[in-house]
Design an enzyme around this catalytic site. Structure first.
Site, PDB file in Angstrom:
ATOM      1  N   TRP A  49       5.208   5.486 -10.907  1.00 46.25           N
ATOM      2  CA  TRP A  49       4.388   4.362 -11.351  1.00 46.25           C
ATOM      3  C   TRP A  49       3.777   3.675 -10.123  1.00 46.25           C
ATOM      4  CZ3 TRP A  49       6.530  -1.073 -12.308  1.00 46.25           C
ATOM      5  CH2 TRP A  49       5.563  -1.891 -12.920  1.00 46.25           C
ATOM      6  N   ASP A  85      15.234   2.859 -13.331  1.00 46.81           N
ATOM      7  CA  ASP A  85      14.191   2.087 -13.999  1.00 46.81           C
ATOM      8  C   ASP A  85      14.141   2.584 -15.435  1.00 46.81           C
ATOM      9  OD1 ASP A  85      12.016   0.694 -14.885  1.00 46.81           O
ATOM     10  OD2 ASP A  85      10.602   1.478 -13.403  1.00 46.81           O
ATOM     11  N   LYS A  87       8.093  -2.025 -24.100  1.00 48.93           N
ATOM     12  CA  LYS A  87       7.689  -0.894 -24.923  1.00 48.93           C
ATOM     13  C   LYS A  87       8.525  -0.789 -26.201  1.00 48.93           C
ATOM     14  CE  LYS A  87       4.910   0.491 -21.555  1.00 48.93           C
ATOM     15  NZ  LYS A  87       5.309  -0.390 -20.453  1.00 48.93           N
TER      16      LYS A  87
END
Length: 452
Positions: free
Chosen positions: A181, A262, A298
């Site tokens: 990311w 993560d 999310k």
């Protein structure tokens, strides 16, 4: 008396007198120097100048900039596949029904107040978040070896964890996957860590470069920090198998490497909360220490609420207590304490069995729709006879697919087909629908056959 007369009087307020003085100053004459003197700063270096005049225009964020460009496009067929946010089949943002129910509960509770939370955040949220990611029966939780603090979504959790490590961990280097990311290197660099990479993605197979990963972690200095995507790797959608995870775990523990997970997509990748947490729980089960950043953006659709948590698993309860005390010293000058609303929504859902079960059903429905989009896009490309092997689209998992398209092809698709994505060819499968899959497939077919 004139209606616009702001002259001072015994009854006028200080603000009225200031306004009156300003108006008299501006209307007393036409001397440009007298007018400009009201606005000039003594440090501006000249009339009308700015102390910030030397600044250059910063580039747009590589991901968020895609949406800015998309919004400026008037085309009726435009398609935004850059943003990492779920969309319905109609292309609309989704607020989960279970979230609306939880919010209604909070609104109806007249005893709720808006006082500051503790520095560590909402205590109930922290406990429930740790159980969700580590497992309700986790020995680490049972032995009080876990400290969890509420943070500002996944980004904030990573930043707090990074700064904590920079202050208190003996190694200052973190290894992140290549690619990862785009915000990861910035977060950890600004947190005070040195950032290096380890091989992860193999462009030739559009899969995992497992051998390269093992070689690079083996070569990392003893005790280095290693960032691991818990599931649904962003941007590639390529995850290790459980057998590969076990090899990674053994290697990292043998070298004393510090895992920093993560977890942005728990339950959103496979549709199962427990399945997506297995890699983390494997590392917890061996009794070693680790960090994990959680996000509810999310899996609960709470993007704008900025809800997240950082958990640090320690060897002993007394160590966990001291770790928490130091985390407070990181958080206090950063943002003082976290917001209450989003964390309260999560706490309501996680503590209520009926709401929790309803959430898991909605979560699986989102994951299943994304899986369906993968299948539809793969079939559409196969039906068109698009050159190349596109099986990686259905092999990859989670919100994103690393298509393998190059920057020139992405640029062509944006210009000719009004399809927006990041320049590395990453697309958000959650932004697709049955109606837009043919348009995307046409565009991919066109750029591939043109051999750009």
């Amino acid at each position: 008396m004139k209606t616009n007369d702001f002259s001072s009087s015994s009854s006028s307020s200080p603000s009225d007198r200031r306004i009156g003085a300003l108006l008299r100053h501006l209307t007393a004459g036409t001397d440009a120097d007298r007018v400009s003197s009201v606005f000039a700063s003594p440090t501006s270096g000249g009339a009308g100048g700015s102390v910030f005049a030397h600044l250059v225009q910063a580039p747009e964020d590589a991901i968020l900039g895609v949406t800015i460009a998309y919004n400026k496009d008037p085309s009726p067929i435009k398609l935004n596949l850059g943003v990492g946010a779920y969309r319905t089949e109609e292309g609309k943002p989704l607020v989960l029904n279970v979230v609306r129910k939880a919010e209604q509960q909070l609104i109806n509770d007249r005893s709720r107040i808006k006082e500051y939370l503790p520095i560590v955040g909402l205590v109930e949220f922290n406990k429930l978040s740790a159980k969700l990611i580590l497992g309700a029966d986790s020995p680490a939780i049972r032995e009080n070896r876990v400290t969890t603090v509420e943070c500002l979504s996944g980004t904030g959790s990573l930043r707090v964890g990074g700064e904590f490590l920079a202050r208190h961990y003996h190694q200052k280097t973190i290894y992140i996957p290549q690619p990862t990311w785009g915000n990861h290197p910035k977060i950890f660099t600004l947190a005070g860590l040195s950032v290096k990479t380890y091989r992860y993605y193999d462009p030739s197979t559009r899969g995992l470069n497992f051998q390269g990963l093992l070689e690079d972690l083996s070569a990392a200095p003893q005790g280095s920090i290693v960032l691991l995507h818990a599931c649904a790797h962003n941007p590639t959608g390529v995850d290790p198998t459980l057998e590969q995870w076990e090899q990674i775990r053994k290697l990292m523990r043998s070298k004393g490497l510090m895992p920093f997970f993560d977890s942005a997509y728990q339950g959103f990748a496979s549709g199962s909360l427990d399945t997506d947490a297995k890699p983390i729980r494997m590392f917890v089960a061996d009794g070693g220490e680790l960090l994990v950043a959680q996000s509810y953006a999310k899996n609960m659709g709470l993007y704008g609420e900025r809800v997240g948590a950082l958990s640090i698993v320690c060897k002993a309860a007394d160590v966990a207590g001291r770790v928490e005390s130091q985390l407070k010293l990181v958080i206090r000058p950063m943002y003082s304490n976290p917001p209450i609303h989003g964390a309260s929504i999560v706490a309501v859902i996680l503590r209520d069995r009926n709401l929790f079960n309803e959430w898991t059903l909605e979560l699986k429905a989102m994951a299943d729709r994304i899986i369906s989009m993968r299948k539809q896009l793969f079939e559409a490309l196969r039906a068109r006879g698009t050159p190349g092997d596109w099986t990686h689209i259905i092999k990859q998992i989670g919100m994103f697919t690393f298509t393998g398209l190059n920057p020139a092809q992405v640029s062509y698709m944006t210009k000719e087909y009004h399809i927006y994505m990041t320049s590395d060819g990453r697309i958000s499968m959650a932004g697709l629908s049955s109606k837009t899959v043919p348009h995307l497939a046409d565009a991919i077919h066109a750029v591939v056959t043109k051999a750009l």
